[in-house]
Enzyme design. Structure first.
Site, PDB file in Angstrom:
ATOM      1  N   GLU A 189      26.983  -1.892  13.062  1.00  0.00           N
ATOM      2  CA  GLU A 189      26.449  -2.328  11.763  1.00  0.00           C
ATOM      3  C   GLU A 189      25.081  -2.977  11.974  1.00  0.00           C
ATOM      4  O   GLU A 189      24.829  -4.126  11.607  1.00  0.00           O
ATOM      5  CB  GLU A 189      27.418  -3.287  11.066  1.00  0.00           C
ATOM      6  CG  GLU A 189      28.817  -2.744  10.867  1.00  0.00           C
ATOM      7  CD  GLU A 189      28.884  -1.554   9.908  1.00  0.00           C
ATOM      8  OE1 GLU A 189      27.841  -1.195   9.314  1.00  0.00           O
ATOM      9  OE2 GLU A 189      29.965  -0.965   9.759  1.00  0.00           O
ATOM     10  N   ASP A 206      -9.173   8.348   4.511  1.00  0.00           N
ATOM     11  CA  ASP A 206      -9.284   7.156   3.676  1.00  0.00           C
ATOM     12  C   ASP A 206      -9.908   6.057   4.533  1.00  0.00           C
ATOM     13  O   ASP A 206      -9.462   5.815   5.652  1.00  0.00           O
ATOM     14  CB  ASP A 206      -7.905   6.718   3.175  1.00  0.00           C
ATOM     15  CG  ASP A 206      -7.996   5.633   2.118  1.00  0.00           C
ATOM     16  OD1 ASP A 206      -8.841   5.745   1.227  1.00  0.00           O
ATOM     17  OD2 ASP A 206      -7.213   4.661   2.195  1.00  0.00           O
ATOM     18  N   ASP A 244     -12.814   9.793   1.131  1.00  0.00           N
ATOM     19  CA  ASP A 244     -13.066   8.900   0.004  1.00  0.00           C
ATOM     20  C   ASP A 244     -14.529   8.429   0.043  1.00  0.00           C
ATOM     21  O   ASP A 244     -14.961   7.822   1.027  1.00  0.00           O
ATOM     22  CB  ASP A 244     -12.125   7.698   0.111  1.00  0.00           C
ATOM     23  CG  ASP A 244     -12.311   6.704  -1.022  1.00  0.00           C
ATOM     24  OD1 ASP A 244     -13.049   7.024  -1.978  1.00  0.00           O
ATOM     25  OD2 ASP A 244     -11.712   5.615  -0.944  1.00  0.00           O
ATOM     26  N   HIS A 283      -2.446   4.358   1.969  1.00  0.00           N
ATOM     27  CA  HIS A 283      -3.606   4.963   2.630  1.00  0.00           C
ATOM     28  C   HIS A 283      -3.354   6.422   3.017  1.00  0.00           C
ATOM     29  O   HIS A 283      -4.226   7.270   2.846  1.00  0.00           O
ATOM     30  CB  HIS A 283      -3.981   4.130   3.854  1.00  0.00           C
ATOM     31  CG  HIS A 283      -4.082   2.671   3.547  1.00  0.00           C
ATOM     32  ND1 HIS A 283      -5.082   2.154   2.767  1.00  0.00           N
ATOM     33  CD2 HIS A 283      -3.274   1.627   3.885  1.00  0.00           C
ATOM     34  CE1 HIS A 283      -4.905   0.850   2.635  1.00  0.00           C
ATOM     35  NE2 HIS A 283      -3.819   0.501   3.309  1.00  0.00           N
ATOM     36  N   ASP A 317      -3.263   8.416  -0.259  1.00  0.00           N
ATOM     37  CA  ASP A 317      -4.622   8.720  -0.723  1.00  0.00           C
ATOM     38  C   ASP A 317      -5.250   9.822   0.116  1.00  0.00           C
ATOM     39  O   ASP A 317      -5.901  10.736  -0.417  1.00  0.00           O
ATOM     40  CB  ASP A 317      -5.490   7.456  -0.652  1.00  0.00           C
ATOM     41  CG  ASP A 317      -5.180   6.475  -1.772  1.00  0.00           C
ATOM     42  OD1 ASP A 317      -4.508   6.867  -2.743  1.00  0.00           O
ATOM     43  OD2 ASP A 317      -5.609   5.310  -1.672  1.00  0.00           O
TER      44      ASP A 317
END
Length: 411
Positions: free
Chosen positions: A135, A260, A313, A393, A396
């Site tokens: 777990e 980016d 960009d 990022h 984009d």
């Protein structure tokens, strides 16, 4: 007494068993849904590894100590019996341990609610070389697990760590994040009740699974499929995290690359992908990221793509970087962007039947796409419209890279 592993280990675990036997693995993460037989498998593999290394002892842990006796302790006792070794082990609950009589090797059980016991653990001979965190998601985080491993694995030539859990619904849970982190010697295995022989589960279990599937498919995917289904606010519900082979990449006709820009805390981010227009499936296979990285150093990072069209960009000083890269001979152009381009690009990504990301090649892409969620109103809990402009990022970069594809569809 003889035993056949095929009778006590689900066929789904043949590959991890083979790799452990070959000695090429030192950490196995088993995740999956209910009835996936992962705990049964780990208990058997742990005992087998103990027998192969006569100077080695094992430690089995859960977050809370009072859960040990009816879970992992009972599971190890089951494995010992199924392997025909009941007369070779002495199993006691005070102290809670299973001792292999011929050598004196111990399997010890501890709860992390009393970490002092682990720090003071001593063995009469040899070393602790095997650990099992059952777990996993219930522990306090990766730092706690790492601290325990550092305390346990301090000597000896051999070590093996097992980690098993049912993935929590939220992608941001630390255990889900840990799964997609690449690490030498680590493999991740996913299993479900569908990979378990049905006669091991019984008709009631199978009927309950089918019933939940019919009335609540999302809960079924999480509980029985072991899927990270989120809380209903995830932006991308079409993700598949799986390996993408070099052969597959080389066979594709069209490749797309996006850039980016950032410095700190926002990073420079480069992404490479290929898109199947026939199936409308996007495959993300390349992912580079760095902070505080000037243009000349970043050019070294992505120089293999100097002759590939890279869409970048132009905002926030990006136009200057684009000019710098073009002067260095890169085929880099500015993204068109414009009003509505963010929404249009993301909606197109959401509309695809699948976005396939190789989590080992692209850990940043896997993390971003998995954890990208709609924002909620803090007071009312209402899901807000629009897409968060944070931790996006790679997303984009993909929008820029594939502009020529998604703009053809109506932007």
């Amino acid at each position: 007494m003889t035993y056949k592993l095929s009778k006590i280990i689900s066929p789904a675990f043949a590959e991890p068993h083979r790799k452990i036997k070959m000695g090429v693995v030192n950490e196995l993460v088993c995740k999956g849904g209910r009835g996936s037989a992962k705990s049964s498998y780990v208990s058997v593999e742990l005992v087998l590894e103990l027998l192969k290394h006569p100077l080695c002892h094992a430690v089995v842990m859960r977050k809370v100590g009072n859960t040990l006796r009816t879970s992992v302790y009972a599971q190890i006792c089951w494995a010992i019996a199924e392997l025909g070794l009941a007369n070779k082990f002495r199993c006691t609950v005070s102290p809670m341990e299973c001792v292999y009589i011929p050598t004196g090797q111990k399997i010890m059980f501890f709860g992390m609610d009393d970490p002092g016991k682990l720090k003071s653990i001593k063995v009469a001979f040899g070393y602790i070389g095997i650990a099992w965190f059952e777990e996993l998601d219930q522990f306090d985080g990766e730092e706690q697990i790492r601290s325990v491993e550092q305390s346990l694995f301090r000597g000896g030539v051999y070590s093996m760590c097992f980690k098993s859990f049912n993935p929590p619904a939220m992608a941001r849970n630390w255990a889900n994040r840990y799964v997609i982190e690449s690490k030498p010697g680590k493999i991740v295995h996913h299993s479900t009740y569908l990979t378990t022989p049905p006669e091991w589960l019984g008709p009631r279990f199978l009927a309950d699974a089918d019933h939940l599937k019919s009335i609540n498919p999302t809960a079924y995917r999480h509980e029985y499929g072991g899927e990270v289904v989120g809380s209903g606010t995830q932006v991308f519900e079409n993700l598949r995290l799986e390996p993408i082979s070099e052969k597959f990449i080389s066979e594709q006709d069209w490749h797309y690359f996006g850039q980016d820009w950032g410095w700190y805390p926002d990073p420079n981010q480069f992404v490479g992908c290929t898109y199947s227009s026939k199936d409308r499936v996007l495959y993300i296979y390349e992912d580079y990221r760095a902070n505080r990285c000037p243009d000349d150093r970043w050019a070294e990072t992505i120089k293999a793509h100097k002759n590939d069209r890279i869409v970048a960009d132009p905002g926030g000083g990006g136009d200057k970087s684009i000019s710098n890269f073009r002067s260095m001979g890169f085929d880099m152009v500015a993204a068109r962007k414009g009003p509505g381009s963010v929404e249009a690009g993301i909606k197109w990504l959401q509309s695809l039947p699948a976005i396939v990301i190789d989590p080992e090649r692209c850990p940043n892409a896997a993390k971003e796409f998995s954890e990208y969620e709609y924002e909620r109103n803090e007071k009312t809990g209402e899901v807000l419209q629009g897409y968060p402009d944070a931790a996006n990022h790679v997303i984009d970069g993909c929008r820029y890279a594939l502009e020529q594809v998604w703009r053809r569809r109506g932007m």
